[in-house]
Design an enzyme around this catalytic site. Structure first.
Site, PDB file in Angstrom:
ATOM      1  N   LYS A 246       3.872 -24.381 -40.383  1.00  0.00           N
ATOM      2  CA  LYS A 246       3.624 -24.891 -41.730  1.00  0.00           C
ATOM      3  C   LYS A 246       4.890 -25.599 -42.230  1.00  0.00           C
ATOM      4  CE  LYS A 246       2.314 -20.906 -43.769  1.00  0.00           C
ATOM      5  NZ  LYS A 246       2.724 -19.980 -42.665  1.00  0.00           N
TER       6      LYS A 246
ATOM      7  N   HIS B  93       0.723 -13.750 -46.558  1.00  0.00           N
ATOM      8  CA  HIS B  93      -0.405 -14.688 -46.520  1.00  0.00           C
ATOM      9  C   HIS B  93      -1.567 -14.135 -45.705  1.00  0.00           C
ATOM     10  CE1 HIS B  93       2.415 -17.486 -48.209  1.00  0.00           C
ATOM     11  NE2 HIS B  93       3.157 -17.540 -47.122  1.00  0.00           N
TER      12      HIS B  93
ATOM     13  N   ASP C  25      10.862 -22.542 -42.023  1.00  0.00           N
ATOM     14  CA  ASP C  25      10.007 -22.451 -40.836  1.00  0.00           C
ATOM     15  C   ASP C  25      10.314 -23.572 -39.856  1.00  0.00           C
ATOM     16  OD1 ASP C  25       8.555 -21.283 -43.257  1.00  0.00           O
ATOM     17  OD2 ASP C  25       7.331 -20.500 -41.621  1.00  0.00           O
TER      18      ASP C  25
ATOM     19  N   HIS D  31       3.202 -19.649 -52.198  1.00  0.00           N
ATOM     20  CA  HIS D  31       4.231 -18.668 -52.549  1.00  0.00           C
ATOM     21  C   HIS D  31       4.324 -18.536 -54.070  1.00  0.00           C
ATOM     22  CE1 HIS D  31       5.356 -20.796 -48.821  1.00  0.00           C
ATOM     23  NE2 HIS D  31       5.486 -19.566 -48.373  1.00  0.00           N
TER      24      HIS D  31
ATOM     25  N   SER E 270       5.516 -13.295 -44.272  1.00  0.00           N
ATOM     26  CA  SER E 270       4.381 -12.415 -44.530  1.00  0.00           C
ATOM     27  C   SER E 270       3.894 -12.620 -45.969  1.00  0.00           C
ATOM     28  CB  SER E 270       4.790 -10.959 -44.306  1.00  0.00           C
ATOM     29  OG  SER E 270       5.052 -10.732 -42.945  1.00  0.00           O
TER      30      SER E 270
END
Lengths: 328, 328
Positions: free
Chosen positions: A104, A56, A109, A215, A54
């Site tokens: 991504k 973004h 991820d 980030h 979260s």
């Protein structure tokens, strides 16, 4: 830290509750709040599932809806969602034509989506986005990072899936869009992760981070803040040179990181447009706004996707999500 | 000051050039760059013209298009546009049914729109918005300030004008919507006007400005920053008590001032929704996002518009602008 919140641990569930209530015509919360799903699924359509840390927003939940994603899995702030979330989302939204994960390129991820794919009952495939030309390896990724270009992949593949393309066709198309896409970001300030309570990085009043990640992770270099025209020129050169000699019609996405006002984003669009045109690109489609953010970070990224007629047509196709809407 | 700009004097023209280029399908720049106008005018429709100081984007230029405004006049940052701009805009977009000016209640805007009305050749009328319950008089206004509720007036009257209502009907409707609308804002940080180069006001890390105006002007009180639930409760009480005993179906607009991320706006929406429902309001429509901003100020406002069936139907009618789109 100055933020609207109750308990730090409740920020994401409360925000998701608000998001799904405000857009109840489009989305609903999935089982145990593990994901945000499209309210009305379309039987026989390839299901598109994305997700990531979260922070973004509107990526990814803001892109759930007709012509884009079927589900989005939100992790903690800047932290990958779990394989369990991804598997639950895929199981729920798969209506028989399989699931395409759009991921991504960050180590967490990638690993978690791989584990989710192993857990899957139905057919699954994956598109990895790695559009950030800034660095070849970073604190968060091996290889290039997936940034704002992910939106373009989600939009174009989402239109193709809506049109009835198969899982394999969607995967191949997604890889083609990713390969046609390059991004670069610049930060003027840091963001503050709620659980950390202090800025991710320090930066002087007269400096910017050129090539910053979404980030707040380091980019190419810490340099003096220069006029917008020069920033735009450096961004356009970094992206343009990465395309080699390939030019032609393109989409220009000027993406705000969250803390930069609309006035400056359009000013940057104007300066970037001029620089990309000088390089031989022809801006055929445009998008300007906060789409792939880093909480309240001040800064922006430029994304170019080279468009052929098919990609332009899919970009233009009807889309109806919380954050992107046109044609219906 | 950390901003994307070239020369301070060029910020607005460059930003407008970018805005009109990025949305060339909807808008174009008016004569000498004095206003942003709808590309395709609709002959015989009442023309809606608004405007005000820049720095509140997407208000007003982002609301030019089908179902909303015909033209928007941007002044310098937080400075009224000139009567000359307003007169030129009205002259251009008046197709015979007259012009309705939608004016936020600030002394400069009111005076300049009055002068523009005197210069007008055609028939003109005015709706004044004053939805901010925070203060009855401020550094910028006599009477209540016009804030985010202005968007609701522009949207609903825009739909009515599109449906063929007369100038008088549009004015009466606009006044009715304004009377059905109340707002209150809270700021966590200041914004920085480019020409000033430093924050408009100082605020401690542990404080918020309750009842702030959209230029960063003072509100009701400077108070400690409390949890979101308590902020929402105070906002809902201020708005609810101002409505007296009137309750029922309403629109809830949670508006970001520019620097607050989407995650926090939806969290505030969730908390505000609960508080307004506790007061007896029934949230029938919702809108969450940066719509009436103060550059990069962190904070948000809540707006309630009490809806009857007619207002709800007009709110839902098709709209196609840079910043608001649905139904087409």
């Amino acid at each position: 830290m100055k933020k609207f919140l109750n308990r730090v641990d409740d920020v994401i569930p409360e925000s998701l509750a608000g998001f799904t209530a405000a857009h109840a015509d489009i989305v609903q919360l999935g089982e145990e709040g593990k994901f945000v799903r499209r309210r009305a699924l379309k039987p026989g359509k390839v299901a598109l599932v994305s997700g990531g840390g979260s922070g973004h927003e509107p990526l990814h939940a803001g892109f759930v809806g007709h012509g884009m994603l079927d589900a989005a899995c939100p992790g903690a702030v800047f932290t990958s969602p779990t394989p369990d979330q991804m598997e639950a989302a895929a199981r729920t939204v798969d209506t028989g034509a399989g699931v395409l994960y759009i991921v991504k390129n960050y180590e967490g991820d990638v690993m978690n989506f791989e584990m989710a794919a192993e857990l899957a009952q139905g057919e699954v495939a994956r598109v990895l986005t790695d559009d950030d030309v800034a660095v070849e390896r970073s604190t968060w990724s091996t290889g290039r990072r997936g940034v704002a270009g992910t939106l373009v992949v989600e939009r174009i593949v989402g239109a193709a899936a809506e049109n009835g393309q198969t899982l394999k066709q969607c995967r191949v198309l997604g890889e083609r869009v990713n390969q046609a896409t390059r991004s670069l970001g610049v930060a003027l300030t840091s963001c503050t992760i709620p659980a950390a309570g202090k800025p991710t990085f320090e930066i002087d009043d007269a400096e910017m981070e050129f090539g910053v990640g979404i980030h707040g992770e380091p980019g190419r270099r810490r340099v003096p803040l220069v006029p917008a025209r020069e920033i735009a020129q450096q961004m356009a050169e970094a992206i343009g040179s990465d395309f080699g000699s390939a030019r032609g019609a393109c989409l220009l996405l000027v993406n705000g990181f969250g803390g930069t006002p609309s006035m400056e984003l359009y000013l940057m669009y104007e300066n970037l447009r001029a620089q990309f045109e000088k390089q031989g690109f022809s801006i055929a489609r445009s998008l300007v706004g906060n789409y792939v953010t880093s909480l309240e970070m001040a800064g922006c990224s430029a994304t170019i996707t080279r468009l052929d007629d098919e990609l332009a047509r899919l970009w233009d196709a009807p889309v109806h999500t919380a954050a992107l809407r046109w044609g219906m």
